[in-house]
Motif scaffolding. Structure first.
Motif, PDB file in Angstrom:
ATOM      1  N   GLU A 459       4.775  18.544   6.723  1.00  0.00           N
ATOM      2  CA  GLU A 459       4.852  17.705   5.523  1.00  0.00           C
ATOM      3  C   GLU A 459       5.445  16.337   5.848  1.00  0.00           C
ATOM      4  N   VAL A 460       6.434  16.306   6.741  1.00  0.00           N
ATOM      5  CA  VAL A 460       6.989  15.027   7.182  1.00  0.00           C
ATOM      6  C   VAL A 460       5.883  14.190   7.818  1.00  0.00           C
ATOM      7  N   THR A 461       5.059  14.850   8.647  1.00  0.00           N
ATOM      8  CA  THR A 461       3.941  14.159   9.307  1.00  0.00           C
ATOM      9  C   THR A 461       2.953  13.623   8.271  1.00  0.00           C
ATOM     10  N   THR A 462       2.687  14.418   7.231  1.00  0.00           N
ATOM     11  CA  THR A 462       1.805  13.977   6.146  1.00  0.00           C
ATOM     12  C   THR A 462       2.357  12.735   5.465  1.00  0.00           C
ATOM     13  N   LEU A 463       3.662  12.724   5.211  1.00  0.00           N
ATOM     14  CA  LEU A 463       4.285  11.565   4.570  1.00  0.00           C
ATOM     15  C   LEU A 463       4.147  10.316   5.448  1.00  0.00           C
ATOM     16  N   PHE A 464       4.368  10.459   6.751  1.00  0.00           N
ATOM     17  CA  PHE A 464       4.197   9.331   7.667  1.00  0.00           C
ATOM     18  C   PHE A 464       2.735   8.869   7.673  1.00  0.00           C
ATOM     19  N   HIS A 465       1.803   9.841   7.622  1.00  0.00           N
ATOM     20  CA  HIS A 465       0.363   9.524   7.607  1.00  0.00           C
ATOM     21  C   HIS A 465       0.017   8.645   6.406  1.00  0.00           C
ATOM     22  N   GLU A 466       0.394   9.082   5.218  1.00  0.00           N
ATOM     23  CA  GLU A 466       0.046   8.316   4.015  1.00  0.00           C
ATOM     24  C   GLU A 466       0.750   6.962   4.005  1.00  0.00           C
ATOM     25  N   THR A 467       1.961   6.925   4.568  1.00  0.00           N
ATOM     26  CA  THR A 467       2.667   5.648   4.666  1.00  0.00           C
ATOM     27  C   THR A 467       1.913   4.685   5.581  1.00  0.00           C
ATOM     28  N   GLY A 468       1.266   5.224   6.630  1.00  0.00           N
ATOM     29  CA  GLY A 468       0.442   4.380   7.502  1.00  0.00           C
ATOM     30  C   GLY A 468      -0.672   3.706   6.726  1.00  0.00           C
ATOM     31  N   HIS A 469      -1.330   4.471   5.831  1.00  0.00           N
ATOM     32  CA  HIS A 469      -2.343   3.855   4.955  1.00  0.00           C
ATOM     33  C   HIS A 469      -1.698   2.774   4.092  1.00  0.00           C
ATOM     34  N   GLY A 470      -0.508   3.106   3.556  1.00  0.00           N
ATOM     35  CA  GLY A 470       0.180   2.150   2.698  1.00  0.00           C
ATOM     36  C   GLY A 470       0.508   0.858   3.430  1.00  0.00           C
ATOM     37  N   LEU A 471       0.945   0.981   4.685  1.00  0.00           N
ATOM     38  CA  LEU A 471       1.284  -0.207   5.474  1.00  0.00           C
ATOM     39  C   LEU A 471       0.053  -1.063   5.749  1.00  0.00           C
ATOM     40  N   HIS A 472      -1.095  -0.405   5.963  1.00  0.00           N
ATOM     41  CA  HIS A 472      -2.353  -1.132   6.169  1.00  0.00           C
ATOM     42  C   HIS A 472      -2.655  -1.997   4.946  1.00  0.00           C
ATOM     43  N   HIS A 473      -2.353  -1.444   3.769  1.00  0.00           N
ATOM     44  CA  HIS A 473      -2.585  -2.161   2.511  1.00  0.00           C
ATOM     45  C   HIS A 473      -1.521  -3.233   2.275  1.00  0.00           C
ATOM     46  N   LEU A 474      -0.251  -2.911   2.597  1.00  0.00           N
ATOM     47  CA  LEU A 474       0.868  -3.784   2.229  1.00  0.00           C
ATOM     48  C   LEU A 474       1.137  -4.909   3.227  1.00  0.00           C
ATOM     49  N   LEU A 475       0.861  -4.667   4.508  1.00  0.00           N
ATOM     50  CA  LEU A 475       1.207  -5.650   5.533  1.00  0.00           C
ATOM     51  C   LEU A 475       0.049  -6.587   5.886  1.00  0.00           C
ATOM     52  N   THR A 476      -1.009  -6.515   5.113  1.00  0.00           N
ATOM     53  CA  THR A 476      -2.129  -7.425   5.351  1.00  0.00           C
ATOM     54  C   THR A 476      -1.692  -8.878   5.127  1.00  0.00           C
ATOM     55  N   ARG A 477      -2.368  -9.772   5.824  1.00  0.00           N
ATOM     56  CA  ARG A 477      -2.180 -11.203   5.539  1.00  0.00           C
ATOM     57  C   ARG A 477      -3.437 -11.774   4.901  1.00  0.00           C
ATOM     58  N   GLY A 478      -4.310 -10.880   4.496  1.00  0.00           N
ATOM     59  CA  GLY A 478      -5.575 -11.305   3.897  1.00  0.00           C
ATOM     60  C   GLY A 478      -5.367 -12.065   2.604  1.00  0.00           C
ATOM     61  N   GLU A 479      -6.219 -13.039   2.384  1.00  0.00           N
ATOM     62  CA  GLU A 479      -6.136 -13.849   1.168  1.00  0.00           C
ATOM     63  C   GLU A 479      -7.394 -13.729   0.308  1.00  0.00           C
ATOM     64  N   GLU A 480      -8.395 -13.016   0.838  1.00  0.00           N
ATOM     65  CA  GLU A 480      -9.627 -12.790   0.071  1.00  0.00           C
ATOM     66  C   GLU A 480      -9.744 -11.303  -0.224  1.00  0.00           C
ATOM     67  N   LEU A 481      -9.926 -10.978  -1.491  1.00  0.00           N
ATOM     68  CA  LEU A 481      -9.871  -9.597  -1.949  1.00  0.00           C
ATOM     69  C   LEU A 481     -10.790  -8.660  -1.152  1.00  0.00           C
ATOM     70  N   GLY A 482     -11.983  -9.118  -0.826  1.00  0.00           N
ATOM     71  CA  GLY A 482     -12.975  -8.250  -0.189  1.00  0.00           C
ATOM     72  C   GLY A 482     -12.617  -7.774   1.205  1.00  0.00           C
ATOM     73  N   VAL A 483     -11.648  -8.435   1.864  1.00  0.00           N
ATOM     74  CA  VAL A 483     -11.270  -8.026   3.227  1.00  0.00           C
ATOM     75  C   VAL A 483      -9.754  -7.925   3.379  1.00  0.00           C
ATOM     76  N   SER A 484      -9.046  -7.862   2.264  1.00  0.00           N
ATOM     77  CA  SER A 484      -7.593  -7.766   2.286  1.00  0.00           C
ATOM     78  C   SER A 484      -7.161  -6.316   2.415  1.00  0.00           C
ATOM     79  N   GLY A 485      -6.208  -6.046   3.321  1.00  0.00           N
ATOM     80  CA  GLY A 485      -5.730  -4.672   3.488  1.00  0.00           C
ATOM     81  C   GLY A 485      -6.829  -3.771   4.003  1.00  0.00           C
ATOM     82  N   ILE A 486      -7.046  -2.638   3.318  1.00  0.00           N
ATOM     83  CA  ILE A 486      -8.073  -1.700   3.779  1.00  0.00           C
ATOM     84  C   ILE A 486      -9.470  -2.080   3.286  1.00  0.00           C
ATOM     85  N   HIS A 487      -9.562  -3.075   2.408  1.00  0.00           N
ATOM     86  CA  HIS A 487     -10.887  -3.512   1.926  1.00  0.00           C
ATOM     87  C   HIS A 487     -11.719  -4.031   3.106  1.00  0.00           C
TER      88      HIS A 487
END
Length: 678
Positions: A459-487
């Motif tokens: 479960e700890v590993t699962t939490l780290f996994h989902e946080t990795g997705h979250g970081l991909h979304h949150l740490l983006t420097r994208g400025e255009e919606l279509g390619v920002s984060g996981i887009h």
């Protein structure tokens, strides 16, 4: 729902708000499209493409709130509100994807002199839009478009129905035990949770459900074989045609799957593809179904000898040590746990006592902060349930990077599994940079009594996994919606950051700081961690072929299976099992009926992404191993700069090569999994 000034208004939004809000936004969206497709609107970025993205963003955010609440608070009123508007929303997106005037404007922009002056992100947005219009039927003859649109609408409804059937069947089953002697072997916390569940349901004894925190411990620890067998059958026949366990005829997903496969095939052929797998792969890293099948079979050939060794060990141990001559699938987790304890002298339950929720979250946040030079701080916001927490992600100097909600515990009104979703994406607006917001959702057991919740290492590993997705979304420097984060990130690369983060659950300097025994407060002993490390690849062969089985089944189902033919979905799965599996489930097992990833979660002809992303993530983490430090600042900055921050602004393979300096290699995955023969 129409307040987009800041955070979603979970304190005031109601199911009855959905219809008027979504209808209003749909009307605004159609008016916007009419204005932007007029001959008088120039096919430029500012006048057309940027204006379209900005204009439709509020609709995406509002419908995202409805979809989120449908997943985490699936009470009848929210389900009804979601399903009432789903056809209209599906129709709107289908119309959008088939709007030839929009398509022509994008093509004109790509062919214009301005295109050469656009930013890298803007060019990628335009390129993706042209590709996606083709996949959405924009080039279909006018007389075929209504049929294509109807297919899209029906597929959306069927996907929602599939997930609802699984949830309803999961919630319908309860195993009530009144004799405590029948619970021998179960950990105290699992029994306490079952007693609490019984009290809540108004029954005597201990109540077990098919939700993961209840089902898992029974299968892993209960000495009572009949109890395990009953629970296993109920879980394995969810949303199936049987009525003796957890399902009802109206929850049977067999016709839902059949209809979805028919519609996906019709969709593909209308678009000029041979099958739905080719449609699915068009925006992915992989080129063809044959390429994916070859990758999976090559991996299966390397993993199956290890899996066969694993299952042989289990059968021998079951017979010699536990007296189980007729080893069955409902014995697998139980026997595995006993063998694990004998071989490595520890149990998962013993380890679980050290991973207390406050320490785990503290350890997770420290990893994020150390790797990416940011700060995680608790914050307040309106939430959909009292258990939900909210955090800010800040720069080292206090500037806001993004925010996220954390919803850790299982509930009857919450769909199973764990997932990350977006509440808002990063983009440049007239007022500056809009900061991203994410949802992180898990299904862990809540605290019992006055003690904190404890998590298994998985479960700890699962939490780290989902946080990795979250970081991909949150740490983006994208400025255009279509390619920002996981887009815009290819689906078969989107799991790279999530699986990358799992590696930190196996680093001693991380683990020792995120453990404190629930009773004594002592950190996890190094000796116990070393045993965990030694056991890390315990049955990794079996786990690998299981994932390969699901991936092969999914790809063959969408590339070679004929929904109109004599072969059934189960026939195909059995063929795949004959090829790669080492543990055969009983004939009544109905795994496809609850395979929500491919029928309710967007992974149709894409489940292989998990194995491919494991290759990428293992190879990426190997860069830190080669540097000799899991927190090497130079490598961490390069991972942030070349993988996380660029989002979907360039092909994922280019991002990987920019980080690693070469093509990906499967060697690190095999090494991490202990599947390189000595």
């Amino acid at each position: 729902m129409l307040d987009f000034t800041d955070l979603p208004r979970f304190d005031t939004v109601r199911p009855e708000d959905v219809k008027p809000a979504i209808e209003s936004l749909l009307a605004d969206g159609r008016a916007l499209i009419e204005r932007l497709t007029a001959d008088s609107t120039p096919a430029t970025w500012a006048d057309f493409a940027g204006a379209l993205s900005d204009g439709l963003e509020p609709f995406g955010r509002a419908w995202g709130i409805v979809g989120h609440l449908h997943s985490v608070n699936d009470i009848p009123a929210w389900r009804e509100a979601y399903n009432e508007m789903l056809p209209d929303v599906s129709r709107f997106y289908a119309e959008l994807g088939q709007n030839l005037k929009l398509f022509e404007k994008y093509k004109a922009l790509r062919a214009s002199a301005e295109y050469a002056t656009l930013s890298v992100e803007q060019k990628k947005v335009v390129d993706n839009e042209v590709r996606d219009f083709r996949l959405s039927g924009a080039e279909l003859p006018e007389d075929q478009k209504p049929r294509f649109q109807a297919i899209m609408e029906e597929l959306s409804q069927l996907s929602a129905k599939f997930s609802e059937n699984v949830l309803d069947a999961t919630n319908a089953f309860a195993e009530v035990v009144t004799d405590e002697a029948l619970l021998a072997g179960l950990p105290d916390d699992a029994k306490e949770a079952a007693r609490t569940a019984a009290e809540k349901a108004g029954v005597a004894g201990w109540r077990f459900s098919l939700q993961a925190p209840s089902y898992g411990p029974v299968m892993q620890y209960a000495d009572n074989r009949e109890l395990r067998a009953r629970m296993y059958r109920a879980y394995a026949t969810r949303a199936a045609e049987f009525t003796d366990g957890s399902s009802k005829p109206e929850w049977d997903n067999t016709p839902v799957m059949q209809r979805m496969l028919e519609l996906r095939q019709e969709d593909a052929r209308m678009l000029g593809f041979n099958n739905f797998a080719e449609v699915s792969l068009a925006p992915k890293m992989a080129d063809t179904p044959a390429q994916v099948l070859a990758f999976l079979r090559e991996l299966a050939a390397k993993a199956k000898p290890f899996a066969e060794k694993d299952i042989a060990e289990l059968r021998t141990f079951a017979q010699d040590e536990l007296g189980l001559a007729d080893f069955q699938p409902w014995d697998a987790a139980y026997v595995s746990e006993k063998l694990l304890q004998q071989r490595y002298a520890f149990s998962e339950q013993e380890v679980k006592q050290y991973f207390t929720e406050p320490k785990v979250l503290g350890g997770l946040f420290k990893v994020i902060e150390s790797l990416f030079n940011v700060k995680v701080k608790p914050d307040t916001a309106p939430v959909w349930h009292e258990d939900v927490r909210f955090y800010r992600l800040e720069t080292s100097t206090g500037g806001l990077v993004g925010q996220f909600y954390l919803d850790l515990y299982a509930r009857e009104t919450k769909r199973g599994g764990a997932w990350m979703d977006e509440a808002r994406s990063r983009r440049r607006t007239a007022g500056g940079i809009q900061k991203p917001i994410a949802y992180l959702n898990c299904n862990f057991a809540r605290p019992v009594g006055d003690k904190p919740s404890t998590f298994t290492h998985d479960e700890v590993t699962t939490l780290f996994h989902e946080t990795g997705h979250g970081l991909h979304h949150l740490l983006t420097r994208g400025e255009e919606l279509g390619v920002s984060g996981i887009h815009g990130v290819e689906w078969d690369a989107v799991e790279l950051p999530s699986q990358f983060m799992e590696n930190y659950c196996w680093e001693w300097e991380v683990v020792q700081e995120m453990t404190a025994h629930v009773d004594t407060g002592a950190p996890l002993p190094r000796e116990l961690f070393d045993k965990m490390l030694a056991a890390k690849n315990f049955q990794s062969g079996m786990m690998a072929v299981r994932q390969i089985e699901f991936s092969l089944f999914d790809m063959l189902l969408h590339s070679e299976f004929d929904p109109a033919g004599s072969q059934s979905v189960m026939d195909l799965l059995n063929e795949v099992r004959q090829e790669v599996a080492v543990l055969m489930p009983p004939a009544w097992h109905r795994f496809p009926n609850s395979f929500s990833h491919i029928f309710g979660g967007g992974y149709g002809a894409g489940y292989f992404s998990y194995k491919w992303a494991e290759v990428l993530s293992a190879d990426a983490y190997a860069a830190f191993e080669e540097a000799g430090d899991p927190f090497d600042a130079t490598v961490g900055k390069r991972f942030l700069d070349e993988i996380l921050s660029v989002g979907g602004s360039r092909p994922a393979i280019e991002s990987f090569k920019a980080f690693r300096g070469r093509e990906p290699s499967v060697d690190a995955l095999l090494r991490h999994s202990g599947m390189i023969a000595a």
